[in-house]
Each structure stands twice: as C-alpha cells, then as structure tokens.
Design a protein around this motif. Structure first.
Motif, PDB file in Angstrom:
ATOM      1  N   ALA A   1      19.813  38.433  27.159  1.00  0.00           N
ATOM      2  CA  ALA A   1      20.519  38.013  27.897  1.00  0.00           C
ATOM      3  C   ALA A   1      19.683  36.947  28.890  1.00  0.00           C
ATOM      4  O   ALA A   1      20.279  36.294  29.479  1.00  0.00           O
ATOM      5  N   ALA A   2      18.466  37.500  29.229  1.00  0.00           N
ATOM      6  CA  ALA A   2      17.768  36.686  30.370  1.00  0.00           C
ATOM      7  C   ALA A   2      17.229  35.302  29.773  1.00  0.00           C
ATOM      8  O   ALA A   2      17.253  34.501  30.572  1.00  0.00           O
ATOM      9  N   ILE A   3      17.368  35.011  28.462  1.00  0.00           N
ATOM     10  CA  ILE A   3      16.900  33.726  28.051  1.00  0.00           C
ATOM     11  C   ILE A   3      18.348  33.097  27.485  1.00  0.00           C
ATOM     12  O   ILE A   3      18.213  31.946  26.861  1.00  0.00           O
ATOM     13  N   TYR A   4      19.499  33.660  27.772  1.00  0.00           N
ATOM     14  CA  TYR A   4      20.615  32.815  27.560  1.00  0.00           C
ATOM     15  C   TYR A   4      20.581  31.464  27.754  1.00  0.00           C
ATOM     16  O   TYR A   4      20.070  31.428  28.980  1.00  0.00           O
ATOM     17  N   PRO A   5      20.550  30.230  27.328  1.00  0.00           N
ATOM     18  CA  PRO A   5      20.678  29.079  27.735  1.00  0.00           C
ATOM     19  C   PRO A   5      21.358  28.774  29.139  1.00  0.00           C
ATOM     20  O   PRO A   5      20.657  28.207  30.113  1.00  0.00           O
ATOM     21  N   HIS A   6      22.657  29.204  29.230  1.00  0.00           N
ATOM     22  CA  HIS A   6      23.165  29.126  30.568  1.00  0.00           C
ATOM     23  C   HIS A   6      22.666  29.939  31.657  1.00  0.00           C
ATOM     24  O   HIS A   6      22.646  29.630  32.822  1.00  0.00           O
ATOM     25  N   ALA A   7      21.947  31.011  31.102  1.00  0.00           N
ATOM     26  CA  ALA A   7      21.145  31.666  32.235  1.00  0.00           C
ATOM     27  C   ALA A   7      19.814  30.935  32.652  1.00  0.00           C
ATOM     28  O   ALA A   7      19.737  30.934  34.108  1.00  0.00           O
ATOM     29  N   VAL A   8      19.122  30.374  31.692  1.00  0.00           N
ATOM     30  CA  VAL A   8      17.964  29.681  31.944  1.00  0.00           C
ATOM     31  C   VAL A   8      18.201  28.623  32.861  1.00  0.00           C
ATOM     32  O   VAL A   8      17.573  28.001  33.808  1.00  0.00           O
ATOM     33  N   GLN A   9      19.311  28.000  32.691  1.00  0.00           N
ATOM     34  CA  GLN A   9      19.663  26.658  33.326  1.00  0.00           C
ATOM     35  C   GLN A   9      20.062  26.788  34.747  1.00  0.00           C
ATOM     36  O   GLN A   9      20.121  26.183  35.550  1.00  0.00           O
ATOM     37  N   ARG A  10      20.536  28.195  34.960  1.00  0.00           N
ATOM     38  CA  ARG A  10      20.606  28.448  36.507  1.00  0.00           C
ATOM     39  C   ARG A  10      19.638  28.576  37.070  1.00  0.00           C
ATOM     40  O   ARG A  10      19.319  28.525  38.456  1.00  0.00           O
ATOM     41  N   ILE A  11      18.206  28.901  36.535  1.00  0.00           N
ATOM     42  CA  ILE A  11      17.004  28.903  37.021  1.00  0.00           C
ATOM     43  C   ILE A  11      16.626  27.581  37.559  1.00  0.00           C
ATOM     44  O   ILE A  11      16.219  27.281  38.466  1.00  0.00           O
ATOM     45  N   TYR A  12      16.921  26.636  36.471  1.00  0.00           N
ATOM     46  CA  TYR A  12      16.540  25.274  36.640  1.00  0.00           C
ATOM     47  C   TYR A  12      17.456  24.568  38.060  1.00  0.00           C
ATOM     48  O   TYR A  12      17.025  23.684  38.688  1.00  0.00           O
ATOM     49  N   SER A  13      18.510  25.106  38.142  1.00  0.00           N
ATOM     50  CA  SER A  13      19.575  24.588  39.091  1.00  0.00           C
ATOM     51  C   SER A  13      19.360  25.064  40.539  1.00  0.00           C
ATOM     52  O   SER A  13      19.844  24.584  41.550  1.00  0.00           O
ATOM     53  N   ALA A  14      18.350  25.834  40.728  1.00  0.00           N
ATOM     54  CA  ALA A  14      18.017  26.467  42.236  1.00  0.00           C
ATOM     55  C   ALA A  14      17.394  25.197  43.105  1.00  0.00           C
ATOM     56  O   ALA A  14      16.749  24.471  42.633  1.00  0.00           O
ATOM     57  N   GLN A  15      17.880  25.463  44.453  1.00  0.00           N
ATOM     58  CA  GLN A  15      17.230  24.377  45.233  1.00  0.00           C
ATOM     59  C   GLN A  15      15.948  24.458  45.633  1.00  0.00           C
ATOM     60  O   GLN A  15      15.189  23.420  45.508  1.00  0.00           O
ATOM     61  N   SER A  16      15.365  25.509  45.403  1.00  0.00           N
ATOM     62  CA  SER A  16      13.786  25.836  45.293  1.00  0.00           C
ATOM     63  C   SER A  16      13.318  27.333  44.853  1.00  0.00           C
ATOM     64  O   SER A  16      14.267  28.080  44.681  1.00  0.00           O
ATOM     65  N   GLU A  17      12.278  27.477  44.929  1.00  0.00           N
ATOM     66  CA  GLU A  17      11.509  28.834  44.398  1.00  0.00           C
ATOM     67  C   GLU A  17      11.975  29.745  45.151  1.00  0.00           C
ATOM     68  O   GLU A  17      12.417  31.013  44.662  1.00  0.00           O
ATOM     69  N   LYS A  18      12.111  29.520  46.465  1.00  0.00           N
ATOM     70  CA  LYS A  18      12.382  30.624  47.615  1.00  0.00           C
ATOM     71  C   LYS A  18      14.046  31.153  47.387  1.00  0.00           C
ATOM     72  O   LYS A  18      14.283  32.341  47.355  1.00  0.00           O
ATOM     73  N   THR A  19      14.736  30.087  47.192  1.00  0.00           N
ATOM     74  CA  THR A  19      16.212  30.304  46.878  1.00  0.00           C
ATOM     75  C   THR A  19      16.207  31.109  45.648  1.00  0.00           C
ATOM     76  O   THR A  19      17.052  31.941  45.608  1.00  0.00           O
ATOM     77  N   LEU A  20      15.621  30.881  44.496  1.00  0.00           N
ATOM     78  CA  LEU A  20      15.697  31.632  43.275  1.00  0.00           C
ATOM     79  C   LEU A  20      15.382  32.929  43.694  1.00  0.00           C
ATOM     80  O   LEU A  20      15.963  34.020  43.177  1.00  0.00           O
ATOM     81  N   LYS A  21      14.258  33.223  44.187  1.00  0.00           N
ATOM     82  CA  LYS A  21      13.717  34.546  44.492  1.00  0.00           C
ATOM     83  C   LYS A  21      14.758  35.370  45.143  1.00  0.00           C
ATOM     84  O   LYS A  21      14.816  36.554  44.987  1.00  0.00           O
ATOM     85  N   LYS A  22      15.082  34.785  46.104  1.00  0.00           N
ATOM     86  CA  LYS A  22      16.288  35.545  47.034  1.00  0.00           C
ATOM     87  C   LYS A  22      17.407  36.019  46.242  1.00  0.00           C
ATOM     88  O   LYS A  22      17.937  36.988  46.512  1.00  0.00           O
ATOM     89  N   SER A  23      18.062  34.801  45.393  1.00  0.00           N
ATOM     90  CA  SER A  23      19.125  35.293  44.690  1.00  0.00           C
ATOM     91  C   SER A  23      18.781  36.452  43.701  1.00  0.00           C
ATOM     92  O   SER A  23      19.667  37.230  43.290  1.00  0.00           O
ATOM     93  N   LEU A  24      17.560  36.246  42.995  1.00  0.00           N
ATOM     94  CA  LEU A  24      17.422  37.563  42.131  1.00  0.00           C
ATOM     95  C   LEU A  24      17.314  38.836  42.717  1.00  0.00           C
ATOM     96  O   LEU A  24      17.726  39.804  42.312  1.00  0.00           O
ATOM     97  N   SER A  25      16.590  38.753  43.934  1.00  0.00           N
ATOM     98  CA  SER A  25      16.425  39.920  44.772  1.00  0.00           C
ATOM     99  C   SER A  25      17.565  40.568  45.122  1.00  0.00           C
ATOM    100  O   SER A  25      17.929  41.888  45.204  1.00  0.00           O
ATOM    101  N   ARG A  26      18.892  39.872  45.153  1.00  0.00           N
ATOM    102  CA  ARG A  26      20.085  40.414  45.880  1.00  0.00           C
ATOM    103  C   ARG A  26      20.915  40.853  44.518  1.00  0.00           C
ATOM    104  O   ARG A  26      21.721  41.739  44.375  1.00  0.00           O
ATOM    105  N   MET A  27      20.435  40.050  43.367  1.00  0.00           N
ATOM    106  CA  MET A  27      21.137  40.569  42.080  1.00  0.00           C
ATOM    107  C   MET A  27      20.689  41.770  41.590  1.00  0.00           C
ATOM    108  O   MET A  27      21.311  42.506  40.789  1.00  0.00           O
TER     109      MET A  27
END
Length: 500
Positions: free
Chosen positions: A254-280
């Motif tokens: 599930a983590a390497i589903y293409p649409h999952a990986v593309q959400r990683i690419y879509s993050a505004q910043s690395e900080k935004t990505l880490k915050k989103s994952l921590s809430r997930m």
C-alpha cells in the motif's frame, strides 16, 4: 448493501454530493492552465498544504470499502480482526521509512511518477518497464474494485431507484469531469470533504450501535464469550503467521501504490509531509479501530449470520440505527452518501495516477520523448478513459480466467518495493539483479495465487515472492563490481541536498 432508506432521499443526497464534487473541480481549475503542466495537473503544482495533504493521504489509505468490508470481517473473525488496525499502522511505518528521503530527491529532480525515481536510479529501460507494468496492474485492479463498489453502494443507498450500471456510469462521468477540470487539486479537496464526512459518520454510527445494545460494550463481549467463544479466543499459530505475512504484504504494497507515492511528491515541503504523516499515525485506531468495534457489536445485534449474509452487516446495522429517530435517519443517509463519495474519491486518485503513468512513463518516455507537456496530459486523459471503459466491460462481463488473473494486486505490486526503498539507501544495488529479482518474485507470487496455493504455512505468495526478490537483488548486487564513479553517481542521486 441492503438499506431501507427512502430511495428518493438517497438520490437527493447523492446528487448533492455530485454537485459539490463538480463545484470543487471547477473552482480548483478556474483561472489555471493545468493542461500545459504535468506537475500542475498530476501533482497540484507540488504545493499541497498540511490539511489537503493529510486528507488526501487519509483518502488514499481509507476508502468507503474500509467501512463496508472491514466490519463484516470483524463479525466473522471476532477479536482476531484487531490485525486490521496494525495493517494500517504498518503502512505509516513504511511511509516513514522512505517518504521523506524520496520527497527531497523528487523535489530536486522534478519527478512525476514513482517510476521516474526507478528510471533515474537504475538507468535501465527493463527495470522501468517492468515497474510500470506491475504498478499499472495494481492500479487497474484497485480501480476495478472501486467501480464495482460504486455501483453496489449507489444501488443500495437508493433502494434500487438508481440501477447498478447507471450508478457506475453516472459517477464515473462526474469523476472524469471534476478530475479533468481540476486535476490533483480537485482530487485532494474532494478527499477533504469525504474524509470529514467519514470521520464524523463512523463516530455517530458507533454511538447509534452502542445505544442499540444498551450502551455498554461489556454486554457485547459477554454475549460473544457465552455464545461464540472462538471469536474471543487466542488465534491459532497459522493465523498468527498469516497476520505477520499480511503486515508485510499490505504495509509495503500500500505504501508504494503509485497514487500514494505521488502524494509524497505533492507535498508543499518536507516539513508538511512529516507533519501529515505524524497525524496519519493516529488514524488506524480512530478509523479501522472504530470500524472493528462496529463489527464486534454486530455479532450481538445479528447473531448467526452466514459468511455471505454478513457482507450486508453494515447496511443491516444502518437500518436499525436509522430507525432510532429522524436525526439518526438523516445522519445515516449522509454517511452512506459519504461512503459513496469516498469510493469515488479513491477511484479518482487511482485513475489520476494511472493516467499519469500512461502519459509520462509510457508515452512520454518510450513513444514520443519530444512530446509537449500539453500533449502528454491529453494522452493521459484519453488513456484514463480507455482504461475505465475496459474495466467497466470487465466488471459487467468478467471472463473467468481473465478475472482470476486480475485479482492479483498486492502480490505483484509489492515486488517493486525493493527497487524504490533499497535503491534510496544502498549504493551497490544494481539494475540487473533488481530486474531479475522483481520478475522472478512476481512470477512466483502470481503462479502461487493462480494455482490455488495462496499461502504456504500461512505465508502469502506475495511475501515469498518478495523474499526471493530481495535475495536475488541483494546477493546479485554483491557479486557485481561497481566503480568509484558509479558509486559517486548513486551518492549524488540519493543526496538529500535540495540543490543539485
């Protein structure tokens, strides 16, 4: 999903959801020329903030099928289905293993799809093509599931007022319309809408079901212990092994589903990505955990259901909850409309990713490398429509052999994980061993599944294939001599510096 709601009430709610989705698509694309940029159309300009990123990650991991399918599983398995919470938790752990590092590299190199990274890392057409095939196969399978679920959910919510086939076609057209207008940004904002509805709906559904069993979950566990003690007992060893196998298969798949990986690419910043994952990380107990409890309560509300009848559990419970009073009636209609919207939202994410890989990985890389981004986006859109048409035909006219082949999903998709994840960390990982590991791992998993040997001692064929895959990739790479120049190039590829 048999529901006793008024068919017209269901129609009104679904039409309202459809209008909101179309409005979101229009507003997301208004004043923007998304059609001339792969990044803007497929990745929202790589500018998703924390709220939109969190909810689009949430929608990627949780579909309407999570509610409709996981509660019946809890009903059949009992407390052994606690494993569903760990499935969703391990996906977050897998994200954290590679997502922040991949994000930095993708930002520097302007990646669009997961196989952009694979191609960049291994410089091998064979590895890239095989990765594309396995990922498109997984996406096609997932999209087929969502299309079938849309028809069943809409037909159930409207009491058959909207027939199955018409329901699928209508919502596919809505999905295509708002996705064409707003691209990833429209998809992300519809994810916000359905995510909020699902969260609130699950809580109220749980409150209503608890009310119907006397407001005390202890009554439920006592009832199960007295009447179906196997569902509260310690699972046998093979079930525990199977549980661990599923954690690996689902976690990395599930983590390497293409649409999952593309959400990683879509993050505004690395900080935004880490915050989103921590809430997930909080969402598994708050989503699958609550759905698990709902399924357990269902054992007391509707004891003795057969395996087939238990699939209707959520609809049966919703009918009982809706009968409490008018508040619960309308909340249940809104909730089940939200389930339909969530399924559509999952389907749109998958379709967008499928289109991006057709556009960028097949057409742009191998058919017409000189194509403009406008043409690539157009090819992706057309390719998506063709894919949906083919999947609709398969859903309504499933040839037995083809359908059996098509049920392979995580078993094949997870074989791409070593190339993506190991490639980020191990400089010696080489293209040829990666290719042969991926190919032989996929063949082993596919043959086992199609010949009926889905597990061996509780271990899934996909996990055995992954073990073979990693062994070949690692051992093979150890036997290949790499020059200092090659290692330096890989060091640069995986560097965490934002500037090249």
């Amino acid at each position: 999903m048999d529901l006793a709601f008024s068919g017209m009430d269901g129609v009104i709610i679904l039409v309202s959801y459809a209008i909101v989705m179309l409005l979101i698509g229009y507003l997301s694309g208004r004043g923007k020329n998304l059609q001339n940029s792969l990044s803007d159309y497929f990745l929202a300009g790589k500018n998703l903030g924390i709220i939109a990123l969190f909810f689009t990650l949430y929608a990627t991991q949780y579909s309407g099928n999570t509610i409709v399918g996981y509660a019946p599983a809890a009903y059949r398995m009992g407390f052994g289905w606690l494993q569903s919470i760990s499935f969703m938790t391990i996906i977050i752990a897998a994200y954290l293993l590679f997502a922040p590092r991949l994000y930095v590299v993708s930002k520097r190199k302007n990646f669009i799809t997961p196989t952009d990274w694979v191609h960049h890392r291994f410089k091998s057409s064979a590895v890239t093509i095989l990765s594309v095939i396995l990922m498109l196969w997984g996406l096609g399978n997932y999209l087929l599931e969502q299309l079938v679920a849309i028809g069943q959910a809409v037909s159930g919510l409207t009491g058959g007022t909207i027939p199955y086939q018409f329901a699928v076609i209508a919502f596919v057209l809505v999905m295509l319309a708002y996705e064409w207008m707003g691209g990833m940004k429209a998809v992300a904002f519809t994810d916000v809408m359905q995510g909020v509805v699902l969260m609130i709906g699950i809580i109220i559904f749980l409150a209503g079901s608890l009310y119907l069993v006397g407001g005390n979950f202890g009554n439920v566990t006592s009832f199960i212990a007295d009447n179906e003690p196997a569902k509260v007992g310690v699972p046998p060893m093979d079930a525990s092994i199977n549980w661990m196998s599923m954690l690996i298969l689902v976690g990395f798949g599930a983590a390497i589903y293409p649409h999952a990986v593309q959400r990683i690419y879509s993050a505004q910043s690395e900080k935004t990505l880490k915050k989103s994952l921590s809430r997930m990380a909080w969402m598994p107990p708050l989503t699958t955990g609550l759905v698990f409890v709902i399924g357990i309560i269902g054992i007391m509300m509707f004891p003795g259901l057969s395996s087939g009848d238990s699939e209707q559990l959520v609809g049966m419970m919703a009918n009982e909850i809706a009968a409490i009073n008018s508040f619960y009636y309308w909340i249940m209609i809104l909730f089940f409309g939200g389930i339909v919207a969530a399924i559509v939202s999952t389907a749109d994410s998958v379709l967008l990713s499928f289109s991006s890989m057709i556009s960028n990985d097949i057409y742009g890389r191998f058919v017409n490398p000189r194509a403009t981004e406008h043409k690539k986006v157009l090819i992706g859109k057309v390719g998506g429509i063709i894919a949906v048409a083919a999947l609709l035909w398969l859903a309504w006219n499933p040839p037995a052999t083809l359908y059996e082949i098509f049920v392979l999903k995580f078993e094949l998709l997870v074989q791409v994980a070593p190339a993506i994840i190991l490639g980020l960390y191990w400089k010696r990982l080489s293209a040829k061993p990666v290719f042969w590991g991926m190919l032989l791992g996929a063949l082993l998993a596919g043959i086992m599944t199609l010949t009926g040997y889905k597990t061996v001692f509780g271990i899934h064929g996909g996990v055995l294939g992954l073990g073979l895959n990693v062994f070949i990739a690692v051992v093979g790479s150890l036997f290949i001599t790499t020059s200092a120049k090659e290692e330096s190039e890989v060091e640069e590829m995986t560097s965490l510096k934002l500037e090249a």
